[in-house]
Write an enzyme that holds these catalytic residues in place. Structure first.
Site, PDB file in Angstrom:
ATOM      1  N   ASP A 157       0.812  -1.085   0.086  1.00 26.50           N
ATOM      2  CA  ASP A 157      -0.040  -0.042   0.009  1.00 26.50           C
ATOM      3  C   ASP A 157       0.891   1.384  -0.099  1.00 26.50           C
ATOM      4  O   ASP A 157       2.310   1.234   0.533  1.00 26.50           O
ATOM      5  CB  ASP A 157      -0.915   0.070   1.245  1.00 26.50           C
ATOM      6  CG  ASP A 157      -2.098  -0.938   1.378  1.00 26.50           C
ATOM      7  OD1 ASP A 157      -2.290  -1.464  -0.039  1.00 26.50           O
ATOM      8  OD2 ASP A 157      -2.494  -1.562   2.264  1.00 26.50           O
ATOM      9  N   ASP A 171      -6.944  -1.562  -4.420  1.00 23.33           N
ATOM     10  CA  ASP A 171      -8.114  -1.358  -3.538  1.00 23.33           C
ATOM     11  C   ASP A 171      -9.298  -0.255  -4.050  1.00 23.33           C
ATOM     12  O   ASP A 171     -10.519  -0.201  -3.809  1.00 23.33           O
ATOM     13  CB  ASP A 171      -7.689  -0.646  -2.112  1.00 23.33           C
ATOM     14  CG  ASP A 171      -6.816  -1.729  -1.294  1.00 23.33           C
ATOM     15  OD1 ASP A 171      -7.004  -3.056  -1.835  1.00 23.33           O
ATOM     16  OD2 ASP A 171      -5.977  -1.416  -0.638  1.00 23.33           O
TER      17      ASP A 171
END
Length: 198
Positions: A157, A171
């Protein structure tokens, strides 16, 4: 007398086809050509999925190579930063103790989308499912190939808004695809292109 002849002669009056026989409506409907349903949108689904997957994969490769173990990069002051982290949980960092379960869920989502593709005639649904598929594949790739091990890998991330969880492009694709599916469902549009009103 003329009126009697007109009444008596009615059964012998030829129909529009000129063959002297009347055709029932059901037979006429059967002979009418079926309206085409249009083209399947499988190609659109996989094109969107491939674009979302490659965009996520390339972005993660750049982050790992250039940003990991480095200071965060400020994009919009401290409101939006790029910072590399490894996330063992689900989207936005939730549920880090259930990595294997999230891996199984991602694989199940891919199977369901592949089954839906067989009856996919709606362009908006193709786009929505393509985003879901690309996002699921992006994070599933991390689960399989990144440390600490197969099916337990941590997802990369790097997008860090202020006062919000850190996430990645996979995401984002999953969330956008899910929102679009909710909108299409409320509007009564099915994956096969039919529209129904409740």
């Amino acid at each position: 007398m003329a009126e009697a002849e007109r009444i008596i002669g009615t059964p012998d009056t030829p129909d529009a086809a000129g063959d002297g026989q009347e055709r029932p409506d059901a037979e006429q409907e059967q002979e009418a050509p079926e309206r085409p349903r249009g083209k399947r949108r499988i190609a659109v689904l996989f094109a969107v999925a491939a674009f979302a997957y490659l965009l996520d994969l390339v972005s993660k490769m750049i982050v790992v190579a250039e940003l990991e173990h480095q200071e965060p990069i400020e994009i919009v002051g401290d409101w939006l930063r790029f910072v590399a982290i490894r996330n063992a949980g689900a989207a936005f960092g939730f549920g880090e103790a259930f990595t294997v379960i999230f891996t199984v869920i991602a694989a199940a989502v891919i199977v369901v989308i592949a089954r839906l593709a067989r009856k996919l005639y709606s362009l908006p649904w193709a786009i929505a499912l393509g985003m879901l598929l690309g996002g699921a594949l992006g994070n599933l790739t991390d689960r399989i190939f990144r440390s600490p091990g197969v099916f337990e890998g941590a997802v990369v991330d790097f997008i860090a808004p202020k006062h919000f969880a850190v996430f990645n492009l996979a995401d984002s694709a999953i969330v956008c695809g899910g929102i679009l599916i909710v909108i299409l469902s409320f509007r009564g549009l099915d994956p096969d292109g039919t529209v129904h009103k409740d």
